[in-house]
Design an enzyme around this catalytic site. Structure first.
Site, PDB file in Angstrom:
ATOM      1  CD  GLU A   4       3.480  -1.788  -3.909  1.00 26.42           C
ATOM      2  OE1 GLU A   4       4.425  -1.344  -3.230  1.00 26.42           O
ATOM      3  OE2 GLU A   4       2.813  -2.774  -3.559  1.00 26.42           O
ATOM      4  CG  ASP A  45      -3.661  -4.680   8.378  1.00 26.20           C
ATOM      5  OD1 ASP A  45      -4.707  -4.882   9.035  1.00 26.20           O
ATOM      6  OD2 ASP A  45      -3.639  -3.990   7.337  1.00 26.20           O
ATOM      7  CG  HIS A  77      -0.901  -2.471   5.659  1.00 27.66           C
ATOM      8  ND1 HIS A  77      -1.757  -3.555   5.519  1.00 27.66           N
ATOM      9  CD2 HIS A  77      -0.204  -2.403   4.494  1.00 27.66           C
ATOM     10  CE1 HIS A  77      -1.562  -4.114   4.344  1.00 27.66           C
ATOM     11  NE2 HIS A  77      -0.627  -3.439   3.694  1.00 27.66           N
ATOM     12  CD  GLU A 135      -1.981  -7.877   0.918  1.00 28.80           C
ATOM     13  OE1 GLU A 135      -2.262  -7.180  -0.094  1.00 28.80           O
ATOM     14  OE2 GLU A 135      -1.101  -7.575   1.728  1.00 28.80           O
TER      15      GLU A 135
END
Length: 382
Positions: free
Chosen positions: A182, A80, A322, A173
């Site tokens: 998440e 990405d 992505h 990240e």
């Protein structure tokens, strides 16, 4: 998504439009059925029934760390270019932020951000990674000659004790689909509160969540309405689950019907963990006469402590990442005229059973010339 514009309707007013359906290699012409708008309705019962569906006992927690042990997901993230180049440029072009500083990389994966920081002159980098990829990261660090600068620590951030009491910079990240899926953000905030010096830096330090609405007849027909008639059989129970689970996919900017509105801006350097759960109002105004099949959410991140502002967007009008976009399909198709407003609110919360999952409640109303509707829909990202 490979979507092409088609039209459908179930709110009165806009003309019925002929569609072409390919059946057994032959085309049959049909007409969309126009349905009366319903008011004050909700899919809460479908959400509750969802608990009995196959696989509903599985959550992202069951797969989270195991999934990051496989190289494939890291390959996708590294390839990405928008994501990885932005981090690389933010570090390399702002080496003054890292020179002789102690850096903590939260969720290091392959260690690529740690390598960037080491190359930019960091005094030492502590790279925490909980998955089995930590073993690969150690080898990668050694192979590239940074073993004296980068220490890879395997385990959960909440369970690890660093060899130092404080760090100067935290880089991570952490963003998931829909920004918050998440829930790695809370891990970054935990590390910030435990180790970051008072005048320390978190990178990236700003994240913003946006909402818009799209026309998406063809793809909704393919992904949602498909279950109504599967080779002559009603599989509508799966349709209910398909509507509850947001779809992560790429949206063509030509599908956008309304303006885009900021829902939530987060300052990672100052926010509290609870700030990731919120309710935000919205007002989406149609920019043309069209149909609305779904809401679309996307996010931007920014590195505001750099010499000049840096960052990227995951929106439909930006280069694809992505993360793509998050599509939340409506149970009903809305017909809207230019200038009419779709108003409501979005509530976002961590799932009580598994905080890595996200529960979303959308309340929306349209009081237009051809369509009047007021509805609440519930979604689960897992």
């Amino acid at each position: 998504m490979g979507r092409q514009k088609t039209s459908s309707s179930n709110c009165n007013g806009l003309p019925e439009m002929a569609t072409r359906l390919r059946v057994g290699g032959e085309e049959e012409e049909g007409v969309d059925v126009v349905m009366e708008a319903r008011t004050e309705s909700s899919n809460l019962e479908d959400l509750q029934e969802d608990a009995s569906l196959v696989g509903s006992d599985k959550t992202s927690a069951d797969y989270y760390f195991d999934s990051y042990s496989h190289f494939g997901i890291h390959e996708e993230m590294l390839k990405d270019v928008v994501r990885t180049r932005t981090y690389q440029n933010a570090i390399y072009h702002n080496s003054f932020l890292f020179k002789d500083k102690v850096v903590l990389d939260v969720g290091a994966g392959t260690g690529i951000l740690s390598l960037f920081c080491a190359k930019a002159g960091a005094k030492h980098v502590y790279a925490i990674e909980c998955s089995q990829m930590a073993d690969m990261a150690k080898e990668i660090v050694q192979t590239n000659g940074f073993s004296s600068v980068i220490t890879v620590l395997k385990g959960k951030v909440e369970d690890i004790e660093l060899p130092v009491t404080h760090v100067d910079v935290i880089i991570s990240e952490w963003m998931g689909y829909f920004l918050l899926f998440e829930n790695m953000l809370n891990t970054v905030l935990y590390a910030r509160d435990k180790w970051l010096v008072n005048d320390g830096i978190v990178l990236p330090d700003k994240a913003s969540l946006y909402l818009t609405a799209i026309e998406d007849a063809e793809y909704k027909e393919d992904k949602i309405e498909f279950w109504n008639d599967v080779y002559g059989f009603d599989m509508g129970c799966i349709k209910k689950q398909a509507l509850i689970e947001p779809l992560v996919d790429t949206v063509d900017q030509k599908q956008i019907v309304t303006n885009c509105q900021l829902l939530k801006m987060m300052d990672i350097s100052k926010m509290d963990p609870g700030d990731a759960s919120f309710t935000a109002p919205f007002k989406l105004v149609a920019e043309r006469k069209d149909y609305i099949h779904a809401f679309v959410a996307y996010f931007d991140v920014s590195f505001t402590r750099c010499h000049k502002l840096m960052g990227f967007s995951t929106g439909p009008r930006s280069k694809t990442t992505h993360w793509k976009q998050t599509v939340l399909y409506l149970e009903e198709v809305l017909s809207i005229c230019e200038g009419e407003a779709l108003t409501g609110s979005m509530t976002v919360e961590q799932n009580k059973k598994n905080p890595r999952d996200v529960d979303i409640m959308l309340k929306y109303s349209l009081n237009g010339q051809h369509c009047q509707v007021s509805r609440t829909q519930y979604y689960k990202m897992r």
